[in-house]
Design a protein around this motif. Sequence first.
Motif, PDB file in Angstrom:
ATOM      1  N   GLU A 153      -5.015  10.896  -3.910  1.00 42.33           N
ATOM      2  CA  GLU A 153      -5.000   9.473  -3.567  1.00 42.33           C
ATOM      3  C   GLU A 153      -5.680   8.665  -4.660  1.00 42.33           C
ATOM      4  OE1 GLU A 153      -6.268   7.922   0.048  1.00 42.33           O
ATOM      5  OE2 GLU A 153      -4.889   9.105   1.254  1.00 42.33           O
ATOM      6  N   ALA A 195      -3.180   5.620   9.214  1.00 35.88           N
ATOM      7  CA  ALA A 195      -4.545   5.507   9.753  1.00 35.88           C
ATOM      8  C   ALA A 195      -5.031   4.091   9.469  1.00 35.88           C
ATOM      9  CB  ALA A 195      -5.454   6.527   9.073  1.00 35.88           C
ATOM     10  N   ALA A 210      -4.413  -4.111   5.343  1.00 34.49           N
ATOM     11  CA  ALA A 210      -2.976  -3.815   5.235  1.00 34.49           C
ATOM     12  C   ALA A 210      -2.538  -2.797   6.289  1.00 34.49           C
ATOM     13  CB  ALA A 210      -2.654  -3.297   3.836  1.00 34.49           C
ATOM     14  N   THR A 211      -3.347  -1.774   6.495  1.00 36.46           N
ATOM     15  CA  THR A 211      -2.968  -0.771   7.500  1.00 36.46           C
ATOM     16  C   THR A 211      -3.069  -1.358   8.910  1.00 36.46           C
ATOM     17  OG1 THR A 211      -5.205   0.125   7.216  1.00 36.46           O
ATOM     18  CG2 THR A 211      -3.400   1.324   6.154  1.00 36.46           C
ATOM     19  N   LEU A 234       2.928   8.070   8.908  1.00 34.46           N
ATOM     20  CA  LEU A 234       1.764   8.235   9.781  1.00 34.46           C
ATOM     21  C   LEU A 234       0.629   7.440   9.151  1.00 34.46           C
ATOM     22  CD1 LEU A 234       0.628   9.715  12.261  1.00 34.46           C
ATOM     23  CD2 LEU A 234      -0.074  11.554  10.716  1.00 34.46           C
ATOM     24  N   ARG A 255       0.848  -1.194   0.000  1.00 38.88           N
ATOM     25  CA  ARG A 255       0.000   0.000   0.000  1.00 38.88           C
ATOM     26  C   ARG A 255       0.883   1.243   0.000  1.00 38.88           C
ATOM     27  NH1 ARG A 255      -3.116  -3.935  -0.346  1.00 38.88           N
ATOM     28  NH2 ARG A 255      -5.134  -4.089   0.739  1.00 38.88           N
ATOM     29  N   ALA A 256       0.307   2.368  -0.462  1.00 47.17           N
ATOM     30  CA  ALA A 256       1.059   3.626  -0.583  1.00 47.17           C
ATOM     31  C   ALA A 256       0.947   4.451   0.704  1.00 47.17           C
ATOM     32  CB  ALA A 256       0.487   4.438  -1.745  1.00 47.17           C
TER      33      ALA A 256
END
Length: 300
Positions: A245, A72, A77-78, A70, A50-51
């Motif tokens: 995005e 969220a 994935a996050t 940073l 992921r970016a």
Amino acid sequence: MKDRALATVLHRARVGSMVLVRLGVPGWRSARPGQFAMLQAEGSGCFLPRAFSVHAQREGSSDGSEVSFLIAPIGAATDELVALSPGDRVWALGPLGRGFDILGELPRHGAPGGSGRLLIVGGGVGVAPFVLALERLREIAAASTGGAHSEVLLLFGFRDAVQADALTLFEPAVAALRAEGVPVHLEGICEDGSLGRPGLVTKLLEEHARSGDAVIACGAHAMCEAVWDICLRTGDGLDAWFSLEAGMACGFGSCLGCVMPMADGVLARVCREGPVFSGREVFGEARHPCAAPDAGGGGS
Ligand SMILES: Cc1cc2nc3c(=O)[nH]c(=O)nc-3n(C[C@H](O)[C@H](O)[C@H](O)COP(=O)(O)OP(=O)(O)OC[C@H]3O[C@@H](n4cnc5c(N)ncnc54)[C@H](O)[C@@H]3O)c2cc1C
Ligand code: FES
């Protein structure tokens, strides 16, 4: 494009609803503000990386540079990335894309009579790239090449007080820029009013924007559209650049998964031609038919 590197988690800290993850990345080349990296936890259950915008960096030794992101947590994935502990490993590819390369040029670039003021607009996790931007502005001011801004205004919008904890991340960089003699104004607003009056970041922009200012922005697409609409209404000479995005698979221009139509109809790869685009490139000169003065502008 260079190969991806196996980075090591050095530190992880919760910042309100987001998580700051500092990685040691071997072979890291210095990122420009607005550039991003593709990250994937080692052994991830997600097929694709992921970016993430580069939040801050400290160039280091042969062991690698320290690079912060940073994050969220909003999905698989996050969630994986924010659950990592020091010593865990992350595949990192970057820095990638076109950043806010205009930063050093803005005071000279604007229309004659430009204010020399830079307005930095962020919504939610969209504030992520702006610590690196402040560091770049500090370097420009310290070098005194005539490209320093007369004033920098940081206008940030959040959902609530928990998300607004991210404001604390900016204090050291703001102090460092002020120490170079640049006046800096930092103002946050929450949708639920927990920082005072309720509202969206576009409310702050409407209050502060003047003809001749330059704007850089990052946040949800609706926020970026609303910011550009304010720029068009504020008058000639107010110019803006946006970090956009898009869903990304490769991050370096090969898969065409991130293409987006520009104002002239040409398709651009957000990862390669962007993620930073000028307002004119991406939105054009006409006001958006749905744009209302307070449309969009909160947390992304
Ligand atoms: C250039 C760039 C820089 C970014 N910088 C950061 C950053 O600094 N910090 C950060 O936390 N996130 C950043 N993002 C967004 C981040 O890449 C997504 O949050 C991540 O891909 C979500 O993955 P996931 O598996 O956790 O969630 P998913 O399960 O993939 O998605 C969860 C939900 O969020 C939506 N979503 C996912 N990705 C995006 C996106 N890119 N735009 C809009 N909606 C999306 C999905 O449609 C879904 O509804 C950036 C994205 C780009 C393109
Ligand atoms: S993400 Fe593959 S071309 Fe942009």
